[in-house]
Design an enzyme around this catalytic site. Structure first.
Site, PDB file in Angstrom:
ATOM      1  CD1 TRP A 143       5.123   7.185   6.597  1.00 41.29           C
ATOM      2  CD2 TRP A 143       4.400   6.632   8.632  1.00 41.29           C
ATOM      3  NE1 TRP A 143       4.374   8.237   7.088  1.00 41.29           N
ATOM      4  CE2 TRP A 143       3.931   7.927   8.331  1.00 41.29           C
ATOM      5  CE3 TRP A 143       4.078   6.069   9.874  1.00 41.29           C
ATOM      6  CZ2 TRP A 143       3.158   8.674   9.214  1.00 41.29           C
ATOM      7  CZ3 TRP A 143       3.294   6.811  10.761  1.00 41.29           C
ATOM      8  CH2 TRP A 143       2.851   8.099  10.427  1.00 41.29           C
ATOM      9  CG  ASN A 144      -0.214   4.696   7.981  1.00 38.21           C
ATOM     10  OD1 ASN A 144       0.192   4.329   6.883  1.00 38.21           O
ATOM     11  ND2 ASN A 144      -1.484   4.952   8.209  1.00 38.21           N
ATOM     12  CE  LYS A 167       9.599   5.400  -2.667  1.00 38.78           C
ATOM     13  NZ  LYS A 167      10.450   5.192  -1.489  1.00 38.78           N
ATOM     14  CB  SER A 220      -0.272  12.827   1.201  1.00 42.21           C
ATOM     15  OG  SER A 220       0.608  13.038   0.108  1.00 42.21           O
ATOM     16  CD  GLU A 241      -6.052   2.891   1.894  1.00 39.33           C
ATOM     17  OE1 GLU A 241      -6.059   3.144   3.124  1.00 39.33           O
ATOM     18  OE2 GLU A 241      -5.736   1.785   1.419  1.00 39.33           O
ATOM     19  CD  GLU A 375      -5.094  12.127   6.537  1.00 41.44           C
ATOM     20  OE1 GLU A 375      -5.372  10.920   6.647  1.00 41.44           O
ATOM     21  OE2 GLU A 375      -4.464  12.593   5.580  1.00 41.44           O
TER      22      GLU A 375
END
Length: 473
Positions: A143-144, A167, A220, A241, A375
């Site tokens: 989403w980011n 997706k 994540s 990633e 993070e």
């Protein structure tokens, strides 16, 4: 980074996107049924054969038209980005621009990247290695950066002759629909590019279905590890990633004003919700006080507000839960001795139990604190004094992650020497938080494996096939 989904799934039948702007339900979509998922997989498998045999020039033309169709709707898409994930409207259109830049570049190099590998001449033989598509590619997007992250995989996968199923995060479902609309307008054959709004369980079933041949995931570390487990033993490719805790180092000879401007932006753009954003900074002792003072002064000029306000330069985090996790790191660090330089009262919209969070700059930090090792994914940065290049390199490498690292200096030769010592996928000098489509985007350690962009970005979506032909006179 996001996981498979950041938004709540209200029941098994629907998903809701809760806008960080005001907590309202901005989008609600029905989740794909098992029958719809299986139908999509079958359709992709059938369509891929014809797409594979479509000349590359036609595939390039369709991809180009799709990109332009998306760009033509940039104003509407920018507003949707703002409401879905909180990007300030003044910056939202930039993502459509980078979406187009990356796509156009990958299209421009496709002929070279997908050309057969030629061997040395041998009389009486024809020998070469072709680059064959892997089949059906599942892209699981975050989403980011919900447009330019998935396109890093979608465009090269399609150009290589694969079918693609997207997706997207439940926080940004309209991005999947917008990309799909672009390809529909471009005339892509039915089934070659599809999207599915899926639950976690359905996505896991797809990975284990035996009907996908490569998985491109951005998210994540925990979800990436889960995807590897699900794919194990199926002999399919996985590109991951994952997380980042990207460092910057300010050498004694750096241009401080330039370094401050760039590292502040690198730390706080997108409210710090960037996988390659600067999360920890090491500053040589001789310039430490001056750098920190300039840095704090610039951060204090940010305006925290509703992202649909054109004056806002710092929007909310994606959710109240995400903001709470960031606040926990800050509070814990302060309790352990860190010094907070920003007064949240100077940012009136900052409020506990909401996604709106003031930026924060922490000093007197060390690597016993989570804010320097885990993070954060929020508008917080820790700044630590160092006495030498060697100490900076040691601290920069003291991380389970390795996506990008930055050094600010006037001595390029010294910087390149440092770059060879730092464990990272991309090494920047005098810049940060940027993707150049001509360079491979990759990471080391828990940041994942594989790469996108550049000529190398096509490799994951193809397999080599050797042709060994003997000519009979």
């Amino acid at each position: 980074m996001s996981g498979i989904s950041k938004s709540s799934e209200t029941m098994t039948e629907t998903q809701q996107t809760i806008s960080p702007i005001d907590g309202s339900v901005y989008v609600e979509r029905r989740l794909a049924s098992n029958e719809q998922v299986h139908a999509a997989l079958a359709k992709a498998k059938h369509a891929q054969t014809g797409w594979r045999d479509t000349p590359l020039e036609q595939r390039k033309a369709i991809c180009s038209r799709a990109v332009e169709a998306v760009v033509a709707n940039k104003a509407a898409i920018a507003e949707e980005l703002c409401w879905q994930m909180g990007r300030p409207i003044r910056f939202a259109a930039n993502e459509i621009a980078s979406f187009a830049e990356r796509s156009r570049y990958m299209i421009s190099i496709a002929d070279d990247a997908l050309a057969p590998v030629q061997t040395s001449d041998r009389p009486g033989f024809i020998r070469y290695i072709s680059r064959e598509p892997v089949g059906t590619v599942l892209v699981i997007a975050p989403w980011n950066y919900p447009l330019h992250t998935p396109i890093n995989s979608i465009i090269p996968a399609l150009l290589a002759g694969n079918a693609v199923i997207l997706k997207h995060s439940a926080q940004t479902p309209l991005c999947a629909e917008r990309i799909f609309e672009g390809f529909q307008q471009a005339g892509i054959p039915e089934g070659v590019f599809q999207y599915l709004h899926m639950s976690h369980a359905a996505a896991e079933d797809v990975i284990q279905s035996g009907q996908v041949d490569f998985i491109a995931f951005t998210g994540s570390v925990s979800v990436g590890a889960r995807i590897e487990q699900l794919a194990a033993g199926r002999f399919i490719g996985v590109g991951l990633e994952l997380g980042g805790k990207d460092p910057g180092y300010i050498r004694a000879d750096a241009d401080l004003d330039y370094a401050v401007e760039n590292t502040v932006d690198g730390a706080f753009f997108n409210s710090g919700q960037s996988c390659c954003g600067i999360e920890r900074i090491y500053v040589h002792a001789s310039v430490y006080e001056s750098y920190v003072g300039k840095f704090v002064n610039l951060v204090q000029q940010y305006r925290l507000g509703r992202p649909d306000d054109p004056e806002t330069t710092l929007g909310p985090l994606v959710s109240a839960r995400a903001a709470a996790l960031v606040r926990d790191q800050v509070n814990e660090a302060v309790a352990q001795g860190a010094v907070a330089h920003i007064n949240s009262l100077d940012f009136p919209l900052d409020s506990i139990d909401t996604p709106y969070m003031a930026p924060q700059v922490l000093t007197e930090v060390n690597h016993s604190m989570r804010v320097m090792t885990e993070e954060t994914f929020g508008p917080v940065v820790g700044i630590m004094k160092v006495d030498s290049d060697a100490q900076a390199v040691k601290l920069m490498n003291d991380s389970p992650y390795g996506l990008t690292a930055s050094v600010f200096t006037r001595d390029i030769e010294a910087a390149e020497a440092l770059g060879r010592q730092i464990d990272t996928g991309t090494f920047f000098v005098n810049r940060c938080d940027y993707l150049d489509p001509e360079l491979a985007w990759t990471g080391v350690k828990n940041t994942g494996r594989g790469c996108t962009l550049s000529k190398l970005g096509f490799n994951a979506f193809t397999r080599p096939k050797s042709f060994h032909i003997k000519i009979i006179p």
